[in-house]
Design a protein around this motif. Structure first.
Motif, PDB file in Angstrom:
ATOM      1  N   ARG A  72       0.835  -1.205   0.000  1.00 21.64           N
ATOM      2  CA  ARG A  72       0.000   0.000   0.000  1.00 21.64           C
ATOM      3  C   ARG A  72       0.867   1.252   0.000  1.00 21.64           C
ATOM      4  NH1 ARG A  72      -2.612   2.604   4.645  1.00 21.64           N
ATOM      5  NH2 ARG A  72      -4.413   3.821   3.947  1.00 21.64           N
ATOM      6  N   SER A  73       1.916   1.253   0.802  1.00 20.98           N
ATOM      7  CA  SER A  73       2.832   2.402   0.837  1.00 20.98           C
ATOM      8  C   SER A  73       3.573   2.563  -0.482  1.00 20.98           C
ATOM      9  CB  SER A  73       3.829   2.240   1.992  1.00 20.98           C
ATOM     10  OG  SER A  73       3.181   2.363   3.238  1.00 20.98           O
ATOM     11  N   LYS A  74       3.991   1.439  -1.087  1.00 20.00           N
ATOM     12  CA  LYS A  74       4.693   1.509  -2.365  1.00 20.00           C
ATOM     13  C   LYS A  74       3.790   2.089  -3.445  1.00 20.00           C
ATOM     14  CE  LYS A  74       8.088  -2.217  -1.747  1.00 20.00           C
ATOM     15  NZ  LYS A  74       8.507  -3.570  -2.215  1.00 20.00           N
ATOM     16  N   LEU A  75       2.519   1.648  -3.463  1.00 23.41           N
ATOM     17  CA  LEU A  75       1.575   2.171  -4.442  1.00 23.41           C
ATOM     18  C   LEU A  75       1.326   3.660  -4.233  1.00 23.41           C
ATOM     19  CD1 LEU A  75      -1.027  -0.750  -4.582  1.00 23.41           C
ATOM     20  CD2 LEU A  75       0.540  -0.041  -6.403  1.00 23.41           C
ATOM     21  N   ALA A  76       1.243   4.049  -2.951  1.00 25.68           N
ATOM     22  CA  ALA A  76       1.025   5.466  -2.650  1.00 25.68           C
ATOM     23  C   ALA A  76       2.222   6.305  -3.095  1.00 25.68           C
ATOM     24  CB  ALA A  76       0.778   5.649  -1.158  1.00 25.68           C
ATOM     25  N   LEU A  77       3.432   5.779  -2.903  1.00 27.51           N
ATOM     26  CA  LEU A  77       4.631   6.487  -3.349  1.00 27.51           C
ATOM     27  C   LEU A  77       4.649   6.623  -4.872  1.00 27.51           C
ATOM     28  CD1 LEU A  77       7.319   4.902  -0.994  1.00 27.51           C
ATOM     29  CD2 LEU A  77       6.755   7.330  -1.129  1.00 27.51           C
ATOM     30  N   GLU A  78       4.277   5.551  -5.559  1.00 29.33           N
ATOM     31  CA  GLU A  78       4.244   5.594  -7.013  1.00 29.33           C
ATOM     32  C   GLU A  78       3.178   6.574  -7.501  1.00 29.33           C
ATOM     33  OE1 GLU A  78       5.166   5.014 -10.905  1.00 29.33           O
ATOM     34  OE2 GLU A  78       6.292   4.500  -9.099  1.00 29.33           O
ATOM     35  N   GLN A  79       2.027   6.569  -6.838  1.00 28.65           N
ATOM     36  CA  GLN A  79       0.992   7.526  -7.197  1.00 28.65           C
ATOM     37  C   GLN A  79       1.482   8.958  -7.000  1.00 28.65           C
ATOM     38  OE1 GLN A  79      -2.436   7.878  -4.578  1.00 28.65           O
ATOM     39  NE2 GLN A  79      -3.807   8.145  -6.325  1.00 28.65           N
ATOM     40  N   GLY A  80       2.219   9.187  -5.910  1.00 25.60           N
ATOM     41  CA  GLY A  80       2.785  10.508  -5.654  1.00 25.60           C
ATOM     42  C   GLY A  80       3.768  10.919  -6.735  1.00 25.60           C
ATOM     43  N   ARG A  81       4.587   9.980  -7.186  1.00 21.15           N
ATOM     44  CA  ARG A  81       5.548  10.281  -8.252  1.00 21.15           C
ATOM     45  C   ARG A  81       4.827  10.648  -9.549  1.00 21.15           C
ATOM     46  NH1 ARG A  81       9.007   6.440  -5.522  1.00 21.15           N
ATOM     47  NH2 ARG A  81       7.926   4.663  -6.448  1.00 21.15           N
ATOM     48  N   LEU A  82       3.747   9.936  -9.836  1.00 17.55           N
ATOM     49  CA  LEU A  82       2.968  10.250 -11.030  1.00 17.55           C
ATOM     50  C   LEU A  82       2.318  11.634 -10.915  1.00 17.55           C
ATOM     51  CD1 LEU A  82       1.262   6.792 -11.678  1.00 17.55           C
ATOM     52  CD2 LEU A  82       3.101   7.842 -13.010  1.00 17.55           C
ATOM     53  N   GLN A  83       1.834  11.973  -9.731  1.00 11.00           N
ATOM     54  CA  GLN A  83       1.231  13.288  -9.508  1.00 11.00           C
ATOM     55  C   GLN A  83       2.270  14.395  -9.700  1.00 11.00           C
ATOM     56  OE1 GLN A  83      -0.402  12.914  -5.586  1.00 11.00           O
ATOM     57  NE2 GLN A  83      -2.059  11.565  -6.249  1.00 11.00           N
ATOM     58  N   LEU A  84       3.477  14.166  -9.204  1.00 15.83           N
ATOM     59  CA  LEU A  84       4.546  15.151  -9.380  1.00 15.83           C
ATOM     60  C   LEU A  84       4.907  15.306 -10.861  1.00 15.83           C
ATOM     61  CD1 LEU A  84       6.915  14.319  -6.383  1.00 15.83           C
ATOM     62  CD2 LEU A  84       5.568  16.400  -6.702  1.00 15.83           C
ATOM     63  N   ASP A  85       4.919  14.199 -11.579  1.00 14.73           N
ATOM     64  CA  ASP A  85       5.258  14.277 -12.999  1.00 14.73           C
ATOM     65  C   ASP A  85       4.176  15.039 -13.765  1.00 14.73           C
ATOM     66  OD1 ASP A  85       7.107  13.497 -15.124  1.00 14.73           O
ATOM     67  OD2 ASP A  85       5.426  12.324 -15.892  1.00 14.73           O
ATOM     68  N   GLU A  86       2.912  14.808 -13.425  1.00  6.51           N
ATOM     69  CA  GLU A  86       1.823  15.560 -14.060  1.00  6.51           C
ATOM     70  C   GLU A  86       1.924  17.040 -13.710  1.00  6.51           C
ATOM     71  OE1 GLU A  86      -0.553  14.549 -16.295  1.00  6.51           O
ATOM     72  OE2 GLU A  86       0.741  12.778 -16.351  1.00  6.51           O
TER      73      GLU A  86
END
Length: 284
Positions: A72-86
């Motif tokens: 769950r934490s890994k997915l949240a981190l990946e989601q955060g990275r995608l948000q930063l890229d957007e």
């Protein structure tokens, strides 16, 4: 060199935060940092399940639940990275060169405190992704940030338009004079028309205070400065004047004078943030 820091999440205000931060960054010519904080209170790094599940034959279940926490934490981190890229893709066409992408895991306010020394303006949405039940509510993190941090904070509603006219709330206090001094010399609103509004009694003393403030803005190159004194409730009077004159940005001190207000977010500040349809720049 101090940075402009924009807090990026999955809230409805994320696009507005990007647009507002890009405007600030290009106006004051400071680097932009796009920040995503994976808050420990929402995504703990590790959950202690020993008190909830028995030992022995249930050990494998504890391990599986712990693995789920990690995933769950890994997915949240990946989601955060995608948000930063957007966010990066949104601010670059607005004139921001090479924004820094920064991700932190920890408590939200503490993460901002760690960056405060190198922050010139912090840009936040009125609500975060965990507090969007009501359009006129403000997030709990926002209140804590205002109460805790001493840097300038720009709070934007769910939409942002580049400011064309500025409302400066002014009461002649020492705090207001400091805000006036800074904003008059800042490139942030350089060249924009200013409206100086005092909420109080229309007497000679207040008229003189406003005239002195107007002259200071004129001396710093702001050619179009209007003044007004209005009586009434502070936040409703400010917001009514803002709507009447179609002003795009409200600048004000963050607190009143009392020591209680120094500890808690003042009711005027909170109510104004809740009701404002335009960004509010709070200065300590």
């Amino acid at each position: 060199m101090k940075n402009i820091v924009a807090c990026i999440d999955n809230s409805a205000a994320a696009a507005a935060v990007c647009d507002a931060a890009a405007w600030v960054s290009t106006q004051v010519e400071r680097p932009l940092v796009l920040l995503h904080v994976l808050d420990k209170s929402i995504y703990p790094a590790k959950t202690d399940l020993s008190g909830n599940i028995g030992l022995g034959s249930r050990t494998h279940l504890m391990e599986e639940l712990a693995d789920l926490d990690i995933q769950r934490s890994k997915l949240a981190l990946e989601q955060g990275r995608l948000q930063l890229d957007e966010a990066r893709k949104r601010v670059e066409p607005l004139g921001v060169k090479s924004p820094e992408l920064l991700q932190r895991h920890g408590h939200f306010v503490e993460a901002l405190q760690d960056l405060q020394e190198d922050t010139r303006v912090l840009v936040l949405g009125r609500q975060g992704e965990d507090h969007e039940s009501g359009l006129r509510e403000i997030g709990g993190n926002l209140e804590r940030v205002i109460r805790t941090l001493s840097c300038r904070i720009l709070i934007t509603p769910p939409s942002f338009n580049k400011p064309q006219k500025v409302l400066l709330a002014y009461d002649g206090s020492a705090t207001a004079k400091k805000v006036l001094y800074v904003i008059a010399r800042s490139p942030l609103c350089k060249g924009l028309p200013f409206h100086l509004l005092m909420v109080g009694e229309n007497n000679q003393k207040n008229q003189q205070l406003l005239e002195e403030a107007r002259k200071e803005l004129l001396e710093q190159g702001h050619a179009d400065v209007s003044t007004a004194i209005k009586q009434g409730d502070v936040e409703s009077t400010l917001l009514g004047y803002q709507k009447e004159h179609q002003l795009d940005l409200i600048v004000m001190g963050a607190y009143g004078h009392s020591r209680i207000r120094e500890f808690l977010v003042g009711s005027t500040t909170t109510n104004l943030l809740r009701q404002s349809e335009v960004p509010v720049l709070l200065m300590r």
